[in-house]
Design a protein around this motif. Structure first.
Motif, PDB file in Angstrom:
ATOM      1  N   PRO A  75       0.819  -1.213   0.000  1.00  0.00           N
ATOM      2  CA  PRO A  75       0.000   0.000   0.000  1.00  0.00           C
ATOM      3  C   PRO A  75       0.852   1.263   0.000  1.00  0.00           C
ATOM      4  N   ASP A  76       0.297   2.312  -0.589  1.00  0.00           N
ATOM      5  CA  ASP A  76       0.978   3.596  -0.537  1.00  0.00           C
ATOM      6  C   ASP A  76       0.692   4.240   0.821  1.00  0.00           C
ATOM      7  N   TRP A  77       1.250   5.418   1.021  1.00  0.00           N
ATOM      8  CA  TRP A  77       1.128   6.090   2.318  1.00  0.00           C
ATOM      9  C   TRP A  77      -0.338   6.315   2.701  1.00  0.00           C
ATOM     10  N   THR A  78      -1.142   6.797   1.767  1.00  0.00           N
ATOM     11  CA  THR A  78      -2.545   7.109   2.065  1.00  0.00           C
ATOM     12  C   THR A  78      -3.319   5.847   2.430  1.00  0.00           C
ATOM     13  N   GLU A  79      -3.173   4.801   1.634  1.00  0.00           N
ATOM     14  CA  GLU A  79      -3.875   3.556   1.936  1.00  0.00           C
ATOM     15  C   GLU A  79      -3.374   2.942   3.235  1.00  0.00           C
ATOM     16  N   GLY A  80      -2.080   3.005   3.467  1.00  0.00           N
ATOM     17  CA  GLY A  80      -1.513   2.487   4.712  1.00  0.00           C
ATOM     18  C   GLY A  80      -2.057   3.197   5.931  1.00  0.00           C
ATOM     19  N   ARG A  81      -2.192   4.514   5.843  1.00  0.00           N
ATOM     20  CA  ARG A  81      -2.759   5.285   6.965  1.00  0.00           C
ATOM     21  C   ARG A  81      -4.220   4.901   7.208  1.00  0.00           C
ATOM     22  N   ARG A  82      -4.974   4.627   6.115  1.00  0.00           N
ATOM     23  CA  ARG A  82      -6.370   4.185   6.278  1.00  0.00           C
ATOM     24  C   ARG A  82      -6.428   2.836   6.984  1.00  0.00           C
ATOM     25  N   ILE A  83      -5.549   1.934   6.585  1.00  0.00           N
ATOM     26  CA  ILE A  83      -5.502   0.612   7.230  1.00  0.00           C
ATOM     27  C   ILE A  83      -5.196   0.773   8.716  1.00  0.00           C
ATOM     28  N   VAL A  84      -4.210   1.602   9.029  1.00  0.00           N
ATOM     29  CA  VAL A  84      -3.828   1.825  10.427  1.00  0.00           C
ATOM     30  C   VAL A  84      -4.988   2.419  11.217  1.00  0.00           C
ATOM     31  N   GLN A  85      -5.688   3.383  10.636  1.00  0.00           N
ATOM     32  CA  GLN A  85      -6.814   4.002  11.346  1.00  0.00           C
ATOM     33  C   GLN A  85      -7.917   2.984  11.616  1.00  0.00           C
ATOM     34  N   ARG A  86      -8.239   2.156  10.620  1.00  0.00           N
ATOM     35  CA  ARG A  86      -9.252   1.106  10.818  1.00  0.00           C
ATOM     36  C   ARG A  86      -8.817   0.148  11.917  1.00  0.00           C
ATOM     37  N   LEU A  87      -7.548  -0.261  11.869  1.00  0.00           N
ATOM     38  CA  LEU A  87      -7.049  -1.204  12.872  1.00  0.00           C
ATOM     39  C   LEU A  87      -7.015  -0.570  14.253  1.00  0.00           C
ATOM     40  N   ARG A  88      -6.540   0.656  14.342  1.00  0.00           N
ATOM     41  CA  ARG A  88      -6.464   1.343  15.633  1.00  0.00           C
ATOM     42  C   ARG A  88      -7.856   1.438  16.269  1.00  0.00           C
ATOM     43  N   GLU A  89      -8.850   1.852  15.490  1.00  0.00           N
ATOM     44  CA  GLU A  89     -10.211   1.981  16.026  1.00  0.00           C
ATOM     45  C   GLU A  89     -10.782   0.620  16.427  1.00  0.00           C
ATOM     46  N   ALA A  90     -10.542  -0.409  15.616  1.00  0.00           N
ATOM     47  CA  ALA A  90     -11.068  -1.739  15.930  1.00  0.00           C
ATOM     48  C   ALA A  90     -10.413  -2.320  17.182  1.00  0.00           C
ATOM     49  N   VAL A  91      -9.099  -2.143  17.302  1.00  0.00           N
ATOM     50  CA  VAL A  91      -8.411  -2.673  18.492  1.00  0.00           C
ATOM     51  C   VAL A  91      -8.824  -1.897  19.731  1.00  0.00           C
ATOM     52  N   ARG A  92      -8.895  -0.581  19.637  1.00  0.00           N
ATOM     53  CA  ARG A  92      -9.309   0.221  20.803  1.00  0.00           C
ATOM     54  C   ARG A  92     -10.706  -0.169  21.267  1.00  0.00           C
ATOM     55  N   ALA A  93     -11.606  -0.424  20.340  1.00  0.00           N
ATOM     56  CA  ALA A  93     -12.948  -0.859  20.730  1.00  0.00           C
ATOM     57  C   ALA A  93     -12.883  -2.217  21.418  1.00  0.00           C
ATOM     58  N   ALA A  94     -12.051  -3.123  20.887  1.00  0.00           N
ATOM     59  CA  ALA A  94     -11.940  -4.464  21.466  1.00  0.00           C
ATOM     60  C   ALA A  94     -11.313  -4.442  22.856  1.00  0.00           C
ATOM     61  N   VAL A  95     -10.368  -3.526  23.089  1.00  0.00           N
ATOM     62  CA  VAL A  95      -9.685  -3.484  24.383  1.00  0.00           C
ATOM     63  C   VAL A  95     -10.301  -2.446  25.314  1.00  0.00           C
ATOM     64  N   GLU A  96     -11.471  -1.980  24.927  1.00  0.00           N
ATOM     65  CA  GLU A  96     -12.265  -1.074  25.750  1.00  0.00           C
ATOM     66  C   GLU A  96     -11.544   0.235  26.054  1.00  0.00           C
ATOM     67  N   GLY A  97     -10.939   0.809  25.016  1.00  0.00           N
ATOM     68  CA  GLY A  97     -10.402   2.159  25.121  1.00  0.00           C
ATOM     69  C   GLY A  97      -8.958   2.294  25.552  1.00  0.00           C
ATOM     70  N   GLU A  98      -8.278   1.228  25.901  1.00  0.00           N
ATOM     71  CA  GLU A  98      -6.871   1.361  26.288  1.00  0.00           C
ATOM     72  C   GLU A  98      -6.076   1.894  25.102  1.00  0.00           C
ATOM     73  N   PHE A  99      -5.094   2.740  25.378  1.00  0.00           N
ATOM     74  CA  PHE A  99      -4.254   3.282  24.309  1.00  0.00           C
ATOM     75  C   PHE A  99      -3.535   2.144  23.609  1.00  0.00           C
ATOM     76  N   VAL A 100      -3.565   2.180  22.286  1.00  0.00           N
ATOM     77  CA  VAL A 100      -2.885   1.185  21.467  1.00  0.00           C
ATOM     78  C   VAL A 100      -2.000   1.935  20.481  1.00  0.00           C
ATOM     79  N   ASP A 101      -0.721   1.640  20.514  1.00  0.00           N
ATOM     80  CA  ASP A 101       0.228   2.286  19.614  1.00  0.00           C
ATOM     81  C   ASP A 101       0.274   1.501  18.307  1.00  0.00           C
TER      82      ASP A 101
END
Length: 146
Positions: A75-101
């Protein structure tokens, strides 16, 4: 002098962290996520490591994120950032809001390294919550279960 024994303020035990890392690895292996490193316990935290962008994209979908419309192996930078944002939001929801780097490192032509998504570490409680979310994904149709 009495030793400090307040259980709410004690660091997590090594056994708790190791158990959480093992349970998370078991849940991840059920989904056959290619290239996901073995989570391990370090100083009371569960270290996750680096994964490919397609694996990050699939993990986000397994955790309930809407499937992405476009995917590429590099993926290019833009697509990679979208993937990261989707993953960050999904993991944060799964871990009930704990900060995820979670971060994206694009392809490096100089060193010929493929793009990767880096995942930081989780507390044992957050790792158990992530394990539960992955287990729920196995049972729920339409959430990426196999």
């Amino acid at each position: 002098m009495r030793p400090f024994t307040d259980p709410d303020r004690m660091p997590p035990s090594r056994d708790l962290a190791h158990e959480a890392a093992y349970a998370l690895q078991s849940a991840l292996s059920k989904h056959q996520l290619g290239g996901f490193p073995t989570p391990y316990a370090d100083r009371g935290r569960i270290v996750l490591g680096e994964i490919s962008a397609p694996t990050a994209d699939r993990l986000a979908t397994l955790l309930g994120a809407e499937p992405a419309s476009t995917r590429s192996e590099l993926p290019d930078w833009t697509e990679g950032r979208r993937i990261v944002q989707r993953l960050r939001e999904a993991v944060r929801a799964a871990v009930e809001g704990e900060f995820v780097d979670v971060d994206f490192w694009p392809y490096c032509p100089r060193c010929d390294e493929d793009p990767v998504v880096t995942l930081g570490s989780l507390s044992p409680v957050a790792a158990r919550n992530l394990t539960r979310a992955l287990a729920a994904g196995v049972r729920l149709p339409g959430r990426g279960g196999q």
